[in-house]
Design an enzyme around this catalytic site. Structure first.
Site, PDB file in Angstrom:
ATOM      1  N   TRP A 199       0.478  -1.114  -0.431  1.00  0.00           N
ATOM      2  CA  TRP A 199      -0.281  -0.144  -0.031  1.00  0.00           C
ATOM      3  C   TRP A 199       0.754   1.338  -0.138  1.00  0.00           C
ATOM      4  O   TRP A 199       0.609   1.969  -0.987  1.00  0.00           O
ATOM      5  CB  TRP A 199      -1.062  -0.083   1.178  1.00  0.00           C
ATOM      6  CG  TRP A 199      -1.503   1.501   1.162  1.00  0.00           C
ATOM      7  CD1 TRP A 199      -3.047   1.612   0.716  1.00  0.00           C
ATOM      8  CD2 TRP A 199      -1.482   2.322   2.409  1.00  0.00           C
ATOM      9  NE1 TRP A 199      -3.627   2.577   1.248  1.00  0.00           N
ATOM     10  CE2 TRP A 199      -2.323   3.258   1.645  1.00  0.00           C
ATOM     11  CE3 TRP A 199      -0.368   3.114   2.630  1.00  0.00           C
ATOM     12  CZ2 TRP A 199      -2.446   4.498   2.675  1.00  0.00           C
ATOM     13  CZ3 TRP A 199      -0.736   4.054   3.538  1.00  0.00           C
ATOM     14  CH2 TRP A 199      -1.551   4.934   3.525  1.00  0.00           C
ATOM     15  N   HIS A 200       1.835   1.340   0.433  1.00  0.00           N
ATOM     16  CA  HIS A 200       2.363   2.611   1.022  1.00  0.00           C
ATOM     17  C   HIS A 200       3.428   2.717  -0.394  1.00  0.00           C
ATOM     18  O   HIS A 200       3.368   3.611  -0.818  1.00  0.00           O
ATOM     19  CB  HIS A 200       4.089   2.194   2.137  1.00  0.00           C
ATOM     20  CG  HIS A 200       3.693   2.448   3.280  1.00  0.00           C
ATOM     21  ND1 HIS A 200       2.708   1.611   4.194  1.00  0.00           N
ATOM     22  CD2 HIS A 200       3.491   3.303   4.350  1.00  0.00           C
ATOM     23  CE1 HIS A 200       2.813   1.872   5.502  1.00  0.00           C
ATOM     24  NE2 HIS A 200       2.353   3.633   5.031  1.00  0.00           N
ATOM     25  N   GLY A 201       3.726   1.923  -1.627  1.00  0.00           N
ATOM     26  CA  GLY A 201       4.130   1.933  -2.571  1.00  0.00           C
ATOM     27  C   GLY A 201       4.524   0.590  -3.497  1.00  0.00           C
ATOM     28  O   GLY A 201       4.503  -0.269  -2.952  1.00  0.00           O
TER      29      GLY A 201
END
Length: 477
Positions: free
Chosen positions: A325-327
């Site tokens: 989700w962060h990257g």
């Protein structure tokens, strides 16, 4: 447009607050909706159309997901919810992960002597956050926790609300649904309560996080041939402080802005570096993300029901998703797996519920902080090779010093600010400063508020005017 820019602080925000004060009470959502779309479009450009398209689709889908006791349409609603969630995730997947997937496919093809083209997709600002807001809206309606909104303007105000649109907190629909129809009756009181919280967040971001950023950048940019034990540890510690003050500062600003607009947004941080276990860390760090995954993924998967294996499996799935989700990078996946493994180990050993004795608290806090700092090295590193190189130097002491570049970045002022930032590790676990500034009563609290609104705001404003600010770190997610 960032909160820490002259355009926002001196033009946009005063205009919006003036409009909120002067407009009829029933126009609050309209003012927030229009201001939020202008705010988003100023930075997102053409990708604003993607946000608007998602808003239109989810608004109409939501109205068809409400339970109806007079119609046996459970299967139809379930199918509609599934399709809508898949659509939202597909939009997120294409815009955030398609470029990464093409790179991995090209690498795989190269192993077998083939060739595949790669491509890049412009990442829309805040897409991870507004996708989760849309899914929360749909699922909460389907579950019957809150009814669907009937006014499109109120829905736009929820999804696009500029305080939290691009970097959170992630506001689950049932947390704000009851606030959207309300007509504000205490506008000045809300602004008086929200502004000190906003000013506190601005100070954390501009004075501390932005000052530490050049030091962290210099350390992580050091080549493997020049990396030393001192540089690796300095970079890890500085980034650990920078990320906290940057992200928690943004959250304080967002919560303060929301309060000034008449909304109570959920808390996002509660002194995470005072945790004695990694499990507790995730109960204090980015709490809105943890709550979202708990409500919409972990519990539907079975949570901790169904035996030990399923609990460990579910925890691992959650943190794989948290990482990605962060990257779109392997570093984020490894960081997520690292934290997932730590939580599984704490559950397997019973550490996560072990009582904290006064004599062991300091050691347990230090051990947890050490593990979290190792994780941040992987999170910050541009690739796994750099992360492994830095971690290797952190674990193998040497007599090397720092390079000229790192030494130039580590000025006396930044050294002092780093020492101030490190005090956060020594503070008690309770009574977070942000909530104290916003809601505490008494002479001491009033003095703190006045100090933050004068000294902190003035100094931060001078730094912003001088151009010494940088984008919030979580804007990239």
């Amino acid at each position: 447009m960032s909160f820490a820019t002259p355009l926002f602080l001196w033009y946009f925000l005063p205009t919006v607050l003036l409009a909120v004060l002067l407009a009829p009470r029933s126009w609050r959502n309209a003012v927030v909706a229009v201001a939020s779309l202008v705010f988003y479009a100023s930075g997102a450009g053409g990708t604003t159309m993607l946000l608007l398209g998602c808003i239109v689709v989810n608004f109409f889908v939501g109205r068809n997901l409400e339970p109806d006791e007079w119609r046996l349409d459970g299967s139809r609603r379930r199918l509609l919810l599934t399709a809508a969630v898949v659509l939202n995730l597909a939009v997120l997947g294409v815009w955030k992960y398609a470029g990464f997937a093409s790179e991995q496919a090209a690498v795989l093809a190269g192993w077998f002597g083939g060739h595949l083209p790669t491509f890049e997709v412009i990442l829309p600002i805040g897409i991870s956050f507004y996708t989760f807001h849309h899914i929360s809206y749909l699922v909460d309606i389907y579950r019957g926790e809150r009814p669907a909104l009937r006014e499109p303007v109120a829905f736009v105000a929820y999804i696009a609300m500029f305080p939290q649109l691009v970097a959170g907190p992630i506001v689950r629909y049932h947390e704000i649904a009851d606030q959207l129809p309300q007509r504000r009756t205490h506008r000045l009181d809300d602004m008086a309560a929200g502004f000190p919280r906003f000013a506190w967040g601005l100070t954390k971001k501009v004075v501390i996080a932005d000052s530490l950023a050049p030091v962290a950048d210099a350390c992580f940019a050091t080549s493997g041939s020049e990396m030393t034990f001192a540089i690796a540890w300095l970079g890890a510690i500085v980034y650990t402080m920078q990320l906290y003050f940057d992200f928690s500062g943004y959250s304080d600003m967002a919560i303060g802005l929301g309060r000034m607009l008449g909304f109570r947004l959920p808390e996002n941080f509660a002194r995470p570096y005072s945790s004695v276990t990694v499990t507790e860390f995730w109960q204090r760090w980015h709490m809105s993300l943890s709550r979202w995954f708990r409500d919409y993924v972990y519990i539907p998967l079975g949570g901790n029901r169904g035996g030990t294996f399923r609990t460990y499996r579910n925890l691992t799935i959650i943190f794989v998703l948290t990482g990605f989700w962060h990257g779109a990078a392997w570093t984020y996946l490894v960081w997520g797996l690292f934290h997932g493994a730590l939580l599984v180990i704490e559950r397997a050993t019973g550490t996560y519920r072990m009582p904290v004795r006064p004599g062991t608290r300091a050691a347990r806090r230090a051990a947890t902080m050490l593990l979290v700092t190792f994780g941040w090295v992987v999170f910050r590193a541009p690739d796994l090779g750099t992360a492994g190189m830095m971690l290797g130097h952190m674990l193998l002491p040497d007599l090397g010093g720092v390079t000229a570049v790192v030494d130039a970045a580590l000025t006396n002022q930044r050294t002092l600010l780093l020492l101030v930032a490190l005090l956060v590790v020594l503070l008690p676990a309770d009574d977070a400063t942000g909530t104290y500034i916003e809601s505490a009563r008494g002479r001491t609290a009033t003095g703190v508020r006045v100090g933050v609104m004068t000294a902190g705001t003035v100094y931060s404003g001078l730094l912003v005017a001088a151009g010494s600010f940088s984008p919030f770190l979580y804007y990239q997610f």
